[in-house]
Design a protein around this motif. Structure first.
Motif, PDB file in Angstrom:
ATOM      1  N   THR A 103      70.519 -43.890  23.549  1.00 48.57           N
ATOM      2  CA  THR A 103      70.710 -42.963  24.673  1.00 48.57           C
ATOM      3  C   THR A 103      71.001 -43.642  26.003  1.00 48.57           C
ATOM      4  O   THR A 103      71.764 -43.120  26.820  1.00 48.57           O
ATOM      5  CB  THR A 103      69.472 -42.065  24.845  1.00 48.57           C
ATOM      6  OG1 THR A 103      68.330 -42.888  25.096  1.00 48.57           O
ATOM      7  CG2 THR A 103      69.220 -41.229  23.604  1.00 48.57           C
ATOM      8  N   GLU A 104      70.413 -44.818  26.221  1.00 52.38           N
ATOM      9  CA  GLU A 104      70.542 -45.459  27.532  1.00 52.38           C
ATOM     10  C   GLU A 104      71.651 -46.506  27.599  1.00 52.38           C
ATOM     11  O   GLU A 104      72.195 -46.759  28.674  1.00 52.38           O
ATOM     12  CB  GLU A 104      69.207 -46.115  27.918  1.00 52.38           C
ATOM     13  CG  GLU A 104      68.053 -45.131  28.056  1.00 52.38           C
ATOM     14  CD  GLU A 104      68.266 -44.143  29.197  1.00 52.38           C
ATOM     15  OE1 GLU A 104      68.800 -44.531  30.253  1.00 52.38           O
ATOM     16  OE2 GLU A 104      67.911 -42.962  29.025  1.00 52.38           O
ATOM     17  N   LEU A 105      71.992 -47.119  26.464  1.00 52.44           N
ATOM     18  CA  LEU A 105      73.001 -48.183  26.465  1.00 52.44           C
ATOM     19  C   LEU A 105      74.281 -47.765  25.756  1.00 52.44           C
ATOM     20  O   LEU A 105      75.361 -47.809  26.343  1.00 52.44           O
ATOM     21  CB  LEU A 105      72.424 -49.455  25.829  1.00 52.44           C
ATOM     22  CG  LEU A 105      71.146 -50.018  26.456  1.00 52.44           C
ATOM     23  CD1 LEU A 105      70.691 -51.272  25.710  1.00 52.44           C
ATOM     24  CD2 LEU A 105      71.329 -50.321  27.936  1.00 52.44           C
ATOM     25  N   HIS A 106      74.150 -47.357  24.504  1.00 52.57           N
ATOM     26  CA  HIS A 106      75.321 -46.980  23.715  1.00 52.57           C
ATOM     27  C   HIS A 106      76.167 -45.925  24.445  1.00 52.57           C
ATOM     28  O   HIS A 106      77.366 -46.103  24.664  1.00 52.57           O
ATOM     29  CB  HIS A 106      74.850 -46.454  22.349  1.00 52.57           C
ATOM     30  CG  HIS A 106      75.952 -46.124  21.399  1.00 52.57           C
ATOM     31  ND1 HIS A 106      75.745 -46.005  20.042  1.00 52.57           N
ATOM     32  CD2 HIS A 106      77.276 -45.861  21.594  1.00 52.57           C
ATOM     33  CE1 HIS A 106      76.892 -45.702  19.450  1.00 52.57           C
ATOM     34  NE2 HIS A 106      77.829 -45.604  20.373  1.00 52.57           N
ATOM     35  N   LYS A 107      75.537 -44.839  24.850  1.00 48.41           N
ATOM     36  CA  LYS A 107      76.275 -43.754  25.517  1.00 48.41           C
ATOM     37  C   LYS A 107      76.873 -44.201  26.847  1.00 48.41           C
ATOM     38  O   LYS A 107      77.947 -43.754  27.240  1.00 48.41           O
ATOM     39  CB  LYS A 107      75.360 -42.551  25.728  1.00 48.41           C
ATOM     40  CG  LYS A 107      75.088 -41.751  24.468  1.00 48.41           C
ATOM     41  CD  LYS A 107      74.354 -40.467  24.756  1.00 48.41           C
ATOM     42  CE  LYS A 107      75.252 -39.397  25.350  1.00 48.41           C
ATOM     43  NZ  LYS A 107      76.235 -38.875  24.393  1.00 48.41           N
ATOM     44  N   ALA A 108      76.184 -45.096  27.537  1.00 53.09           N
ATOM     45  CA  ALA A 108      76.670 -45.546  28.846  1.00 53.09           C
ATOM     46  C   ALA A 108      77.901 -46.436  28.730  1.00 53.09           C
ATOM     47  O   ALA A 108      78.702 -46.515  29.663  1.00 53.09           O
ATOM     48  CB  ALA A 108      75.551 -46.278  29.595  1.00 53.09           C
ATOM     49  N   PHE A 109      78.060 -47.112  27.599  1.00 52.70           N
ATOM     50  CA  PHE A 109      79.250 -47.954  27.405  1.00 52.70           C
ATOM     51  C   PHE A 109      80.476 -47.113  27.038  1.00 52.70           C
ATOM     52  O   PHE A 109      81.605 -47.521  27.274  1.00 52.70           O
ATOM     53  CB  PHE A 109      79.008 -48.999  26.307  1.00 52.70           C
ATOM     54  CG  PHE A 109      78.482 -50.307  26.815  1.00 52.70           C
ATOM     55  CD1 PHE A 109      79.302 -51.173  27.528  1.00 52.70           C
ATOM     56  CD2 PHE A 109      77.173 -50.686  26.576  1.00 52.70           C
ATOM     57  CE1 PHE A 109      78.830 -52.389  27.997  1.00 52.70           C
ATOM     58  CE2 PHE A 109      76.680 -51.897  27.036  1.00 52.70           C
ATOM     59  CZ  PHE A 109      77.512 -52.761  27.750  1.00 52.70           C
ATOM     60  N   GLY A 110      80.249 -45.936  26.453  1.00 56.96           N
ATOM     61  CA  GLY A 110      81.338 -45.105  25.961  1.00 56.96           C
ATOM     62  C   GLY A 110      82.491 -44.881  26.926  1.00 56.96           C
ATOM     63  O   GLY A 110      83.667 -45.085  26.569  1.00 56.96           O
ATOM     64  N   PRO A 111      82.210 -44.461  28.180  1.00 53.74           N
ATOM     65  CA  PRO A 111      83.297 -44.171  29.116  1.00 53.74           C
ATOM     66  C   PRO A 111      84.225 -45.359  29.401  1.00 53.74           C
ATOM     67  O   PRO A 111      85.388 -45.158  29.754  1.00 53.74           O
ATOM     68  CB  PRO A 111      82.553 -43.749  30.394  1.00 53.74           C
ATOM     69  CG  PRO A 111      81.244 -43.214  29.901  1.00 53.74           C
ATOM     70  CD  PRO A 111      80.893 -44.076  28.739  1.00 53.74           C
ATOM     71  N   PHE A 112      83.725 -46.590  29.235  1.00 51.52           N
ATOM     72  CA  PHE A 112      84.559 -47.764  29.504  1.00 51.52           C
ATOM     73  C   PHE A 112      85.675 -47.918  28.471  1.00 51.52           C
ATOM     74  O   PHE A 112      86.662 -48.595  28.718  1.00 51.52           O
ATOM     75  CB  PHE A 112      83.705 -49.036  29.519  1.00 51.52           C
ATOM     76  CG  PHE A 112      82.746 -49.115  30.679  1.00 51.52           C
ATOM     77  CD1 PHE A 112      83.193 -49.473  31.948  1.00 51.52           C
ATOM     78  CD2 PHE A 112      81.403 -48.807  30.517  1.00 51.52           C
ATOM     79  CE1 PHE A 112      82.315 -49.535  33.017  1.00 51.52           C
ATOM     80  CE2 PHE A 112      80.522 -48.866  31.580  1.00 51.52           C
ATOM     81  CZ  PHE A 112      80.977 -49.223  32.840  1.00 51.52           C
ATOM     82  N   PHE A 113      85.509 -47.296  27.310  1.00 49.84           N
ATOM     83  CA  PHE A 113      86.510 -47.401  26.252  1.00 49.84           C
ATOM     84  C   PHE A 113      87.552 -46.292  26.327  1.00 49.84           C
ATOM     85  O   PHE A 113      88.525 -46.309  25.573  1.00 49.84           O
ATOM     86  CB  PHE A 113      85.829 -47.372  24.877  1.00 49.84           C
ATOM     87  CG  PHE A 113      85.055 -48.629  24.567  1.00 49.84           C
ATOM     88  CD1 PHE A 113      85.709 -49.759  24.108  1.00 49.84           C
ATOM     89  CD2 PHE A 113      83.681 -48.680  24.746  1.00 49.84           C
ATOM     90  CE1 PHE A 113      85.005 -50.922  23.822  1.00 49.84           C
ATOM     91  CE2 PHE A 113      82.968 -49.837  24.467  1.00 49.84           C
ATOM     92  CZ  PHE A 113      83.628 -50.961  24.009  1.00 49.84           C
ATOM     93  N   ARG A 114      87.344 -45.314  27.233  1.00 49.01           N
ATOM     94  CA  ARG A 114      88.295 -44.208  27.345  1.00 49.01           C
ATOM     95  C   ARG A 114      89.221 -44.445  28.541  1.00 49.01           C
ATOM     96  O   ARG A 114      88.761 -44.572  29.682  1.00 49.01           O
ATOM     97  CB  ARG A 114      87.546 -42.880  27.503  1.00 49.01           C
ATOM     98  CG  ARG A 114      86.771 -42.488  26.237  1.00 49.01           C
ATOM     99  CD  ARG A 114      86.283 -41.051  26.285  1.00 49.01           C
ATOM    100  NE  ARG A 114      85.167 -40.874  27.217  1.00 49.01           N
ATOM    101  CZ  ARG A 114      83.891 -41.033  26.892  1.00 49.01           C
ATOM    102  NH1 ARG A 114      83.554 -41.408  25.660  1.00 49.01           N
ATOM    103  NH2 ARG A 114      82.940 -40.835  27.770  1.00 49.01           N
ATOM    104  N   PRO A 115      90.521 -44.490  28.300  1.00 54.49           N
ATOM    105  CA  PRO A 115      91.469 -44.815  29.376  1.00 54.49           C
ATOM    106  C   PRO A 115      91.502 -43.788  30.509  1.00 54.49           C
ATOM    107  O   PRO A 115      91.903 -44.113  31.625  1.00 54.49           O
ATOM    108  CB  PRO A 115      92.817 -44.891  28.658  1.00 54.49           C
ATOM    109  CG  PRO A 115      92.631 -44.138  27.379  1.00 54.49           C
ATOM    110  CD  PRO A 115      91.198 -44.295  27.005  1.00 54.49           C
ATOM    111  N   ASP A 116      91.067 -42.554  30.231  1.00 52.96           N
ATOM    112  CA  ASP A 116      91.145 -41.513  31.261  1.00 52.96           C
ATOM    113  C   ASP A 116      89.847 -41.370  32.060  1.00 52.96           C
ATOM    114  O   ASP A 116      89.710 -40.446  32.873  1.00 52.96           O
ATOM    115  CB  ASP A 116      91.503 -40.168  30.629  1.00 52.96           C
ATOM    116  CG  ASP A 116      90.492 -39.726  29.577  1.00 52.96           C
ATOM    117  OD1 ASP A 116      89.687 -40.568  29.130  1.00 52.96           O
ATOM    118  OD2 ASP A 116      90.507 -38.539  29.201  1.00 52.96           O
TER     119      ASP A 116
END
Length: 201
Positions: A103-116
């Motif tokens: 919840t605190e790390l995995h989800k927070a990294f997600g947006p960095f992989f989305r170009p938009d």
């Protein structure tokens, strides 16, 4: 058992745990864009959500979610200690770490992989990650792993997520204990085996 994975994704965590436990797991690579396996099968027919990891048991039962799969696989070989016994405080501590990583790390990294993803969102997530990683770094002081000297399922998940930092330009240099942890886990034979099997070594 069949483990559907994408190289370096969160599916690497259950892959590592399977190797640590010495489990015989068939690895099936999935293409993230086409949602097809290497055999050109439709992955969405296995997991309609389209993401890995997905574990298909011998009876055809499907299991998903990295934090759950690492526990299930570890429990197949309880003597490894990858998951402490039910009812022991140590088990709840490992589960606490698994929930934290999810919840605190995995989800927070997600947006960095989305170009938009807007830059403001990335900045907010970077600040969040720095705060949470400072906590992890402090907890790793004087310890080889999250639970002390014993490698657990939570370490496999944490190590996998921390590995994404270099791909998104996230600086881990302020966290000396985390850097040491990354090196310690990377040196484990089961981890090296998983990296080779996913074409990452």
């Amino acid at each position: 058992m069949k483990l559907f994975y994408m190289p370096g994704a969160c599916s690497l965590a259950p892959h590592i745990v399977a190797n640590e436990a010495g489990l015989n797991v068939e690895l099936i690579k999935v293409d993230g864009k086409s949602k097809k396996t290497e055999a050109d099968q439709d992955f969405l027919s296995t997991n309609p959500n389209g993401y890995v990891p997905a574990l298909v048991l011998p009876d055809g039962e499907l299991m998903t979610e990295a934090s759950v799969l690492v526990q299930y696989l570890a429990d197949q070989k309880p003597e490894t200690g990858l998951m402490p016994k039910a009812g022991e405080m140590a088990r709840y501590r490992v589960q606490q770490w698994l929930a934290f990583v999810s919840t605190e790390l995995h989800k927070a990294f997600g947006p960095f992989f989305r170009p938009d993803t807007p830059e403001a969102t990335k900045e907010a997530n970077r600040a969040h990650l720095n705060k949470r990683l400072a906590y992890v770094d402090q907890k790793l002081e004087g310890r080889s792993y999250l639970m002390g000297d014993a490698f657990s399922a939570a370490d496999a998940y944490l190590w996998t997520v921390l590995g994404w930092a270099r791909h998104v330009g996230f600086d881990l240099s302020p966290f000396a204990n985390i850097q040491r942890f990354i090196g310690t886990v990377a040196a484990r034979p089961a981890v090296q085996q998983a990296l080779r099997e996913e074409g990452l070594a």
